[in-house]
Structure formats: C-alpha cells, structure tokens
Design an enzyme around this catalytic site. Sequence first.
Site, PDB file in Angstrom:
ATOM      1  N   ARG A  20       0.811  -1.234   0.000  1.00  0.00           N
ATOM      2  CA  ARG A  20       0.000   0.000   0.000  1.00  0.00           C
ATOM      3  C   ARG A  20       0.837   1.274   0.000  1.00  0.00           C
ATOM      4  NH1 ARG A  20      -4.074  -0.740   4.733  1.00  0.00           N
ATOM      5  NH2 ARG A  20      -2.823  -2.563   5.279  1.00  0.00           N
ATOM      6  N   GLN A  80      12.655 -14.736   5.643  1.00  0.00           N
ATOM      7  CA  GLN A  80      11.378 -15.411   5.404  1.00  0.00           C
ATOM      8  C   GLN A  80      11.080 -15.232   3.913  1.00  0.00           C
ATOM      9  OE1 GLN A  80       7.823 -13.471   6.778  1.00  0.00           O
ATOM     10  NE2 GLN A  80       6.732 -15.411   7.105  1.00  0.00           N
ATOM     11  N   THR A  86       2.378 -14.258  10.357  1.00  0.00           N
ATOM     12  CA  THR A  86       3.236 -13.796  11.459  1.00  0.00           C
ATOM     13  C   THR A  86       3.840 -14.965  12.237  1.00  0.00           C
ATOM     14  OG1 THR A  86       1.196 -13.530  12.732  1.00  0.00           O
ATOM     15  CG2 THR A  86       2.147 -11.540  11.790  1.00  0.00           C
ATOM     16  N   ASN A 383      37.098  41.258   4.583  1.00  0.00           N
ATOM     17  CA  ASN A 383      35.786  41.751   4.172  1.00  0.00           C
ATOM     18  C   ASN A 383      35.634  41.542   2.672  1.00  0.00           C
ATOM     19  OD1 ASN A 383      33.651  43.675   3.305  1.00  0.00           O
ATOM     20  ND2 ASN A 383      33.633  44.145   5.489  1.00  0.00           N
ATOM     21  N   ALA A 386      30.270  43.542  -1.850  1.00  0.00           N
ATOM     22  CA  ALA A 386      29.061  43.093  -2.557  1.00  0.00           C
ATOM     23  C   ALA A 386      29.402  42.666  -3.980  1.00  0.00           C
ATOM     24  CB  ALA A 386      28.042  44.227  -2.590  1.00  0.00           C
ATOM     25  N   SER A 411      33.876  45.891  -4.160  1.00  0.00           N
ATOM     26  CA  SER A 411      32.654  45.327  -4.736  1.00  0.00           C
ATOM     27  C   SER A 411      32.839  44.879  -6.183  1.00  0.00           C
ATOM     28  CB  SER A 411      31.542  46.380  -4.711  1.00  0.00           C
ATOM     29  OG  SER A 411      31.270  46.695  -3.375  1.00  0.00           O
ATOM     30  N   ALA A 429      37.508  47.951  -6.338  1.00  0.00           N
ATOM     31  CA  ALA A 429      36.195  47.526  -6.839  1.00  0.00           C
ATOM     32  C   ALA A 429      36.250  47.256  -8.328  1.00  0.00           C
ATOM     33  CB  ALA A 429      35.157  48.597  -6.528  1.00  0.00           C
TER      34      ALA A 429
HETATM   35  C1  UD1 Z   1      -1.313  -8.804  12.968  1.00  0.00           C
HETATM   36  C2  UD1 Z   1      -2.009  -9.638  14.025  1.00  0.00           C
HETATM   37  C3  UD1 Z   1      -3.237  -8.876  14.543  1.00  0.00           C
HETATM   38  C4  UD1 Z   1      -2.816  -7.526  15.083  1.00  0.00           C
HETATM   39  C5  UD1 Z   1      -2.046  -6.763  14.009  1.00  0.00           C
HETATM   40  C6  UD1 Z   1      -1.477  -5.476  14.583  1.00  0.00           C
HETATM   41  C7  UD1 Z   1      -1.645 -11.951  13.403  1.00  0.00           C
HETATM   42  C8  UD1 Z   1      -2.226 -13.175  12.812  1.00  0.00           C
HETATM   43  N1  UD1 Z   1      -2.416 -10.891  13.449  1.00  0.00           N
HETATM   44  O1  UD1 Z   1      -2.208  -8.570  11.910  1.00  0.00           O
HETATM   45  O2  UD1 Z   1      -3.867  -9.612  15.575  1.00  0.00           O
HETATM   46  O3  UD1 Z   1      -3.937  -6.783  15.492  1.00  0.00           O
HETATM   47  O4  UD1 Z   1      -0.945  -7.554  13.528  1.00  0.00           O
HETATM   48  O5  UD1 Z   1      -0.922  -4.713  13.572  1.00  0.00           O
HETATM   49  O6  UD1 Z   1      -0.510 -11.974  13.834  1.00  0.00           O
HETATM   50  N2  UD1 Z   1       4.958 -10.029   8.670  1.00  0.00           N
HETATM   51  C9  UD1 Z   1       6.026 -10.790   8.274  1.00  0.00           C
HETATM   52  N3  UD1 Z   1       5.803 -11.960   7.628  1.00  0.00           N
HETATM   53  C10 UD1 Z   1       4.561 -12.418   7.367  1.00  0.00           C
HETATM   54  C11 UD1 Z   1       3.456 -11.638   7.781  1.00  0.00           C
HETATM   55  C12 UD1 Z   1       3.682 -10.455   8.436  1.00  0.00           C
HETATM   56  O7  UD1 Z   1       7.175 -10.412   8.486  1.00  0.00           O
HETATM   57  O8  UD1 Z   1       4.442 -13.512   6.789  1.00  0.00           O
HETATM   58  C13 UD1 Z   1       5.201  -8.775   9.368  1.00  0.00           C
HETATM   59  C14 UD1 Z   1       4.774  -7.562   8.563  1.00  0.00           C
HETATM   60  O9  UD1 Z   1       5.859  -7.029   7.832  1.00  0.00           O
HETATM   61  C15 UD1 Z   1       4.320  -6.586   9.636  1.00  0.00           C
HETATM   62  C16 UD1 Z   1       3.847  -7.485  10.755  1.00  0.00           C
HETATM   63  O10 UD1 Z   1       4.411  -8.768  10.525  1.00  0.00           O
HETATM   64  O11 UD1 Z   1       5.400  -5.812  10.120  1.00  0.00           O
HETATM   65  C17 UD1 Z   1       2.344  -7.566  10.842  1.00  0.00           C
HETATM   66  O12 UD1 Z   1       1.834  -8.026   9.639  1.00  0.00           O
HETATM   67  P1  UD1 Z   1       0.455  -7.507   9.106  1.00  0.00           P
HETATM   68  O13 UD1 Z   1       0.095  -8.285   7.920  1.00  0.00           O
HETATM   69  O14 UD1 Z   1       0.467  -6.036   9.030  1.00  0.00           O
HETATM   70  O15 UD1 Z   1      -0.499  -7.847  10.338  1.00  0.00           O
HETATM   71  P2  UD1 Z   1      -1.768  -8.744  10.381  1.00  0.00           P
HETATM   72  O16 UD1 Z   1      -1.377 -10.179  10.180  1.00  0.00           O
HETATM   73  O17 UD1 Z   1      -2.805  -8.166   9.537  1.00  0.00           O
END
Ligand code: UD1
Length: 486
Positions: A20, A80, A86, A383, A386, A411, A429
């Site tokens: 985004r 990753q 997450t 100095n 100008a 100047s 000057a």
């Molecule tokens: C996650 C939480 C949600 C919480 C929200 C807060 C989970 C399943 N959900 O939401 O409960 O309210 O964060 O912002 O954990 N990232 C990785 N690898 C991945 C996925 C994400 O590194 O595979 C990183 C992203 O770069 C980001 C962070 O983890 O910095 C959160 O990821 P994002 O997708 O924004 O959060 P949600 O999963 O939507």
Amino acid sequence: MTDLAPVAAVVVLAAGGGTRMKSKKSKVLHEIAGKAMLSYSVSAAAALDPRHLVVVVGHRREQVLEHLERLDDGVQTAVQDEQRGTGHAVQCGLEGLEHIEGDVVVTYADVPMLTGATLRQLVAVHRSKGNAVTVMTANVDDPSGYGRVLRDGDRVRGIVEHKDATEEQRRIREINSGIYVFDAATLRAGLANLDTDNVQGELYLTDVLTYANGHGKQVGAYVIDDVWQTEGVNDRVQLARMNAEMNRRILDEWMMNGVTMIDPTSTWVDVDVDLAPDVILHPGTILQGATTIGEGAEIGPSTTLMDVEVGPGAQVLRTHGSFAVIGEGAVVGPFSYLRPGTILGAEGKIGAFVETKNATIAKHAKVPHLAYVGDAIIDEDANVGAGTIFANFDGDKKSVTHLGKTAFIGSNSVLVAPVDIGDGAFVAAGSTVTEDVPAGGLAVARGRQHNAEGWVGKRRPGTKWDEAARDSTNTVHPSVIESREK
Ligand code: UD1
Ligand code: CA
C-alpha cells in the site's frame, strides 16, 4: 533506566510486502522525523539488552539488509522467503535459536512510535505476573482490521483476527498490537502446533496464545494508553500522520527543555537534532539530520538546516544550509545558501544572497551581500564586498582562493582561482584578479575611468539629458563631498 535483566531474544518482523505504500523503497525504510522506521524498532529492541536481536526480512530484503549493516547494532537477520503469516515469520526468526530459554519479545518494524521504555515496561509486567505470554493491547475507537482480544477477566483466552471474527467479536474494542513477550519454551511449542485453518490460510502467531491457554499456561495483557505506540504504518496517509505526531512529541520535549517555538505547527525537528536551552525557533524552521543548535541561538523564520552545527548566540534568518558550521555569535541571512563544507567563524557574517561552498571563513570575517564564495580560505577580519565572485571552476577543475587577515575585496570583483590575496591587502572595486596580491598591496585590475566632458551637449543635443545637464547648478553633491572628507 531501572534494572531489568536482559531478555533472551527480540524478533522484529520486517518481511511484509508494504504494497500500500506503492513504493520502490521497502516500507520499513520510509522515514519518520528523519529516521527510517526500521531504525526506531531496532533501537527500541536494543533497549531490552537482548542476547539475540533478530530482524526477519523478506520483501526487498537487499535494501533492508543494507540499512541494517549501516546501523551496526549487533543485529542478526533471518530470511522469510514467502510471507506465510506472522507465526511463520517468528518460526523463521528463531531458526538456529532452538536452545534459548527465558523471554522472547516479538515486535514489528513498522511501528515507529513504540519506545524502548514501553518494551521494558511490558517485560517487567510479564515477569511480575509470572505469565507465559503477555500481549500488549490497546482500546481504540476504530478496531477494524485488527485482531480482537478475547478475555476472561485478567486472563486472555485468545485473539481472533478481524477477518475470522463473528459480528459480536468485532464489537470488541480491545485490539492486539502485535507486540508480545513469550516464554521461549511455550513459544516453541505453540509455533510447532500452528495450522492454516483460518480465513487467510496463514500461520497466525496469535494462535500461540490459544495454544498456551489450552496447555494451562497463564496468558495476560498489558494495556497501553498511548495508542500511537501500537500503530503501524501501511500507507502514506498513515506515514504523514505518524510523522506529524512524532514531530509534535519531539517539539514538546524540547519546549520542556527550554527551547522557544514561536509556531510549533510550522516547525519540524528531526529526532537526532540537538537543541540547547534558550534557543528560539521561528516559524517555518526545519532542522534535519544531526543538526545541533547552541544556547540562545535564533533560527528562522523560513530556514532549513541539514547537518548544520550552529554556535551559541548565532542568528540564522531565511537560510538554506547543509553540512555547515556556523560559529558562536555569527549572523547568517536573510536569503543565504550555505552548501557543504561552509565553516563560518565566531562573530562572522554571511549576508543576503550569498552562496558559499567549501569555504572556511575565519572569525570576524564578513561576506555581507550578493556573493559566491567557493573553495575559499578567508582569514580573520577579511571583508568581501558586494557582488564578489570566487571563480573557483575553470570548466575542468576547482581551485582555491585565499584571503589573508583583514584583506579587503572591493565590490564586484572576480577572484580567479588559484589566487592568493595577502594580509592587509586591498582589491579595488570591479577588479578581475588573476595574480597574487602581496601583503599590504592594492590590486587594481580594471579599465581606467575617462570622462569625455560635454559629450551629451555634442552627441545628444535637445534631449532630456542635455536639458538636465544645462540646468545643473551643483557639481558634486554635498553628501559625497562630506564622505570624501571623512
Ligand atoms: C497482525 C495480528 C493482529 C494484530 C495486528 C497489529 C496476526 C495473525 N495478526 O495482523 O492480531 O492486530 O498484527 O498490527 O498476527 N509479517 C512478516 N511476515 C509475514 C506476515 C507479516 O514479516 O508472513 C510482518 C509484517 O511485515 C508486519 C507485521 O508482521 O510488520 C504484521 O503483519 P500484518 O500483515 O500487518 O499484520 P496482520 O497479520 O494483519
Ligand atoms: Ca499491519
């Protein structure tokens, strides 16, 4: 800071796409108050004194790794490759750390307002409650998009993602910040047990909380009032909002430390700027990078300084400067342009419509008006008149000009480098100086004045000039005569 035993590891998640932002630059490298979001998260993590500080990288990882190398904070990285959620990200982060025991903290690289002090508080609460997991939460007006916290009094039963939540669960206003402390063994066991049985088909870190509950572990929450510290940045609208809030906090802190801000709404100060007491910042002042301002100095209005050191009591008006030094009590502006390598001594002056670059101007030396000063060494009390131009570039290479002590440049002179003007020397000057001027000498390098008397009467008879000349009663204006007699 109060004593807090170090944590085993902090895992900072930074692998996400950040689509985004619509940027070629990794989201976490976008800046808030002059510093990349990633840098904030790394310094907050470092405040926990972790034995392992792991940043999980994925999208645009070359950029992120390059930035981390420059930070040089003993950061480890884990890759990753595919963003499978997450939970998966933390699994990647802990690869090779299967042996660790104690507390593992998880944070995000896109939450720049989160402070080290808050993380320390979170860990302290986690330890004092004897929790296996402590999640940082906040009560917000608009919880949509976030995971919701499911509670039984003080006990957190689990977290349900917005997309997986029932209508009733979506009414919960307590959200998961995504920042946690886990007992390492509980985290390992919970991660080993994750599945993708959810709307998004991802491995959710939040499922570790459900797992811990199911295995009789204590899961608690740390509710933070300062909601900004939990907020992530996903697009440029949020970036701007976060930047404004960070700036507001930076300005408040400086004001509490004795800095006057005439108009905080038009003043921007980067996080690494340093201001002394009794500094006054006028409207439209933008201080960037590692700029430092000495006691009692006055900056602005409408001034941008990037990596500039300003001495005590100096005044800098309507100026644009970068990588420059302005001495104690010196005066700069209005409308001055200080380019890299400008060093102005104490009580020196760089005045209106003057551009300087790679110029060392000693104390009490003055360049008051309309000049270009490049590759110059100007000694004390010199100095520069100008309209003087230091012609430092011959189309091929740059050369140096030196002005000795008290040298006086008339100047509209051009000093063609390399050239040396001796101590106490004068340049008349309008001179174009191509040869060195010895100490105490006067260089006159211009055409001599010749007056053709009666020229108008002969060549422009009957014109307004002729009329003015005929009507003239005075010869030399009394003020000019007076000046001459001084
Ligand atoms: C996650 C939480 C949600 C919480 C929200 C807060 C989970 C399943 N959900 O939401 O409960 O309210 O964060 O912002 O954990 N990232 C990785 N690898 C991945 C996925 C994400 O590194 O595979 C990183 C992203 O770069 C980001 C962070 O983890 O910095 C959160 O990821 P994002 O997708 O924004 O959060 P949600 O999963 O939507
Ligand atoms: Ca997010």
